[in-house]
Design an enzyme around this catalytic site. Structure first.
Site, PDB file in Angstrom:
ATOM      1  N   PHE A  82       1.360   5.107  -5.176  1.00 39.62           N
ATOM      2  CA  PHE A  82       0.206   5.531  -5.979  1.00 39.62           C
ATOM      3  C   PHE A  82      -0.329   6.897  -5.573  1.00 39.62           C
ATOM      4  CE2 PHE A  82      -2.279   3.992  -2.366  1.00 39.62           C
ATOM      5  CZ  PHE A  82      -3.323   4.902  -2.336  1.00 39.62           C
ATOM      6  N   LYS A 117      10.362   3.863 -11.564  1.00 38.28           N
ATOM      7  CA  LYS A 117       9.369   2.781 -11.540  1.00 38.28           C
ATOM      8  C   LYS A 117       8.163   3.335 -10.797  1.00 38.28           C
ATOM      9  CE  LYS A 117       7.517  -0.131  -9.483  1.00 38.28           C
ATOM     10  NZ  LYS A 117       6.048  -0.040  -9.297  1.00 38.28           N
ATOM     11  N   GLU A 165       2.080   0.961 -10.207  1.00 37.77           N
ATOM     12  CA  GLU A 165       1.348   0.277 -11.287  1.00 37.77           C
ATOM     13  C   GLU A 165      -0.138   0.632 -11.261  1.00 37.77           C
ATOM     14  OE1 GLU A 165       2.695  -0.874  -8.597  1.00 37.77           O
ATOM     15  OE2 GLU A 165       1.965  -2.849  -7.990  1.00 37.77           O
ATOM     16  N   SER A 180       4.757   2.117   1.486  1.00 38.56           N
ATOM     17  CA  SER A 180       4.342   1.691   2.825  1.00 38.56           C
ATOM     18  C   SER A 180       5.566   1.235   3.632  1.00 38.56           C
ATOM     19  CB  SER A 180       3.343   0.551   2.698  1.00 38.56           C
ATOM     20  OG  SER A 180       3.917  -0.493   1.944  1.00 38.56           O
ATOM     21  N   CYS A 231       0.329  10.768   2.739  1.00 40.75           N
ATOM     22  CA  CYS A 231       1.231  10.353   3.821  1.00 40.75           C
ATOM     23  C   CYS A 231       1.276  11.414   4.914  1.00 40.75           C
ATOM     24  CB  CYS A 231       2.618  10.113   3.276  1.00 40.75           C
ATOM     25  SG  CYS A 231       3.276  11.575   2.478  1.00 40.75           S
ATOM     26  N   GLU A 248      -1.963   2.155   9.906  1.00 39.62           N
ATOM     27  CA  GLU A 248      -2.146   3.223   8.905  1.00 39.62           C
ATOM     28  C   GLU A 248      -3.310   2.776   8.011  1.00 39.62           C
ATOM     29  OE1 GLU A 248       0.708   3.642   5.685  1.00 39.62           O
ATOM     30  OE2 GLU A 248       0.436   5.816   5.705  1.00 39.62           O
TER      31      GLU A 248
END
Ligand code: NAD
Length: 499
Positions: A152, A176, A179, A229, A284, A384
């Site tokens: 995301f 993909k 979402e 992740s 990240c 994290e």
């Protein structure tokens, strides 16, 4: 409150017109309002998309480099012309401020620019007369259908790390997206058709674990580029490779910034605030652990605190410095880490839970938060958090700081702040991290280098984009060739030797 817009798949160049068995809500994180309802693909639908891509692939793979390059240039122009629209879509679903959203589109655009050089990037080698009258040459060819599964936090840039190169190399791509914020990636995917890419070479399926699993196990998907992740990256790597695929799976991070006593502390404080709280810490490459080599910690923390006091958190479309977190659940999880830090004994210097926010009452906001005297066993250091929480760890020496960084299971990005060139050189050599900044807090490599971490931040061999990207999306072939002149050389059953 307006009715949520339907968001659907892009298959064979068209928006999908079927009826989804399952859907998922999409929110504007700055208001908390549900703005979209996303169709989630079933395993069967993923199969149909892969079949469409597989059917389109041979034609594109055989398209000349000159023609492919024209499509890439056209795509690059279209994306550049529409970058503001795409940035607005990102802000509306992710929450990051507009300037930051525009920045990520621009970094994605750089990969398209790199891919425009594909004729040069795919050049093979040629050795004339490797053996008497024998020439040897190499070529790189496309793989077929490749899947890109993205997170995301960079809804435009991360898909763009892979897609232009995969397409330039002659593959058919199935994306993909996350979402949580799919619209920017779908809008970018639609530009490929406008740029002249044949239908079926760029498709988007929206979904969750079901569609990811369908891609990971489908025999016609030859390679998977995943970013997300660490636990999911590891799962994707293991499942994909077990099913015979080439996989690069980029995972989570805990990025350290080491500040030596001789550093310019104003530069370091600016960098810590930018890299700690930009995009609400949902990067990240965000700095989440600031390692201060004593005796500078008190002075550096004061400078950071001053700067934090001037940040405005609120609706990213309205000129604030920092936007909301992506979902309410994620906001609550990050806030629970603030609670945990306090109970584990860290010193809470700035508490973002107390902030006033420049946005809707229902927005998923949490202000910038700073902890001091964080210990390496505390959960706020170990995990994290992926939010606007910066932890300061105090160490007595460079060696202690380096040992701390190298002991961490993640190895995505890191930075050293110093005016000592020798110390910086020692650090860049010894640190066990894939991307290193020297007085640069977020050292994201430019597109013609490759992006990727070490240890639990990347599963697989290949980093994203640059020459590693070209190599990931192609397979090599070497031809050994002899044209007889003037007659054949006779039968010889021995192993070929160079003569
Ligand atoms: P995530 O792992 O939750 O999701 C990533 C993708 O995996 C999404 O497309 C999602 O739909 C899918 N997914 C989620 N759960 C799944 C499951 N159980 N099985 C199969 N697929 C699943 O990550 P996120 O929250 O979207 O993104 C944030 C994470 O991504 C952070 O950990 C961040 O560090 C990482 N990230 C890493 C890099 C990098 O370059 N290393 C870059 C960006 C983000």
């Amino acid at each position: 409150m307006s009715t949520p817009t339907r968001i659907t798949h892009l298959i064979g160049g068209q928006s999908w017109t079927g009826t989804a068995e399952r859907t998922s809500p999409v929110f504007n994180p700055a208001t908390g309002e549900q703005t979209g309802v996303l169709d989630l693909a079933s395993t069967e639908l993923v199969g149909e998309v892969v079949a469409t891509a597989k059917a389109a692939w041979p034609g594109w793979a055989d398209t000349s480099l000159a023609r492919r390059t024209q499509v890439l240039f056209a795509f690059r122009q279209l994306l550049d012309a529409r970058k503001e629209e795409i940035a607005a879509l990102i802000t509306a679903e992710h929450g990051k401020v507009l300037s930051d959203a525009l920045g990520e589109v621009t970094r994605g655009l750089e990969v398209a620019e790199f891919a425009c050089g594909i004729p040069h990037l795919l050049r093979g080698g040629f050795s004339e007369n490797a053996s008497t009258n024998v020439d040897v040459y190499s070529m790189r060819q496309s793989l077929g259908v490749v899947a890109v599964i993205s997170p995301f936090n960079f809804p435009a840039m991360v898909p763009m790390w892979f897609i232009p190169i995969a397409i330039a190399c002659g593959n058919a791509v199935v994306l993909k997206p996350s979402e949580k914020d799919p619209s920017a990636a779908i809008a970018i995917a639609a530009l490929w058709k406008e740029a002249g890419l044949p239908d079926g070479i760029m498709s988007v399926v929206n979904g969750d674990k079901e569609s990811v699993d369908a891609l990971l196990t489908h025999p016609d998907v030859k390679a998977v580029s995943f970013v997300g992740s660490t636990p999911i990256a590891q799962y994707v790597y293991e499942t994909g490779t077990t099913h015979g695929k080439r996989v690069q799976a980029l995972g989570g991070a805990k990025n350290h910034m080491l500040v030596l006593p001789d550093a310019d502390l104003d530069l370091a404080a600016d960098a810590a605030v930018n890299a700690g709280f930009g995009s609400a810490g949902e990067r990240c490459m965000a700095i989440s652990a600031l390692v201060a080599v004593e005796p500078i910690a008190d002075e550096l923390i004061e400078k950071i605190k001053d700067r934090m006091g001037k940040l405005r958190t609120g609706d990213g479309s309205k000129g604030c410095d920092m936007g909301p977190l992506v979902t309410k659940a994620h906001r609550d999880k990050v806030a629970s880490y603030v609670e945990a830090g306090v109970s584990e004994g860290a010193t809470l210097v700035v508490d973002g839970r107390d902030d006033d926010f420049d946005g809707g009452d229902g927005g998923f906001f949490l202000g910038p938060t700073l902890f001091d005297r964080v210990g390496r066993d505390m959960s706020i250091y170990r995990d994290e958090i992926f939010g606007p929480v910066l932890s300061v760890l105090r160490v007595r020496s460079y060696d202690e700081g380096l040992e701390l960084i190298n002991s961490n299971p993640y190895g995505n990005g890191t930075a050293i702040f110093t005016n000592d060139g020798g110390a910086a050189r020692r650090f860049q050599h010894s640190v066990e991290v894939g991307m290193v900044g020297v007085n640069v807090p977020i050292p994201v490599p430019v597109s013609y280098y490759s992006f990727g971490g070490w240890k639990n931040s990347l599963f697989g061999d290949a980093h994203a984009h640059g020459m590693e990207g070209v190599s990931f999306f192609t397979r090599g072939k070497v031809v050994t060739s002899r044209w007889l002149d003037p007659s054949h050389g006779g039968i010889n059953l021995g192993f070929p030797q160079n003569t």
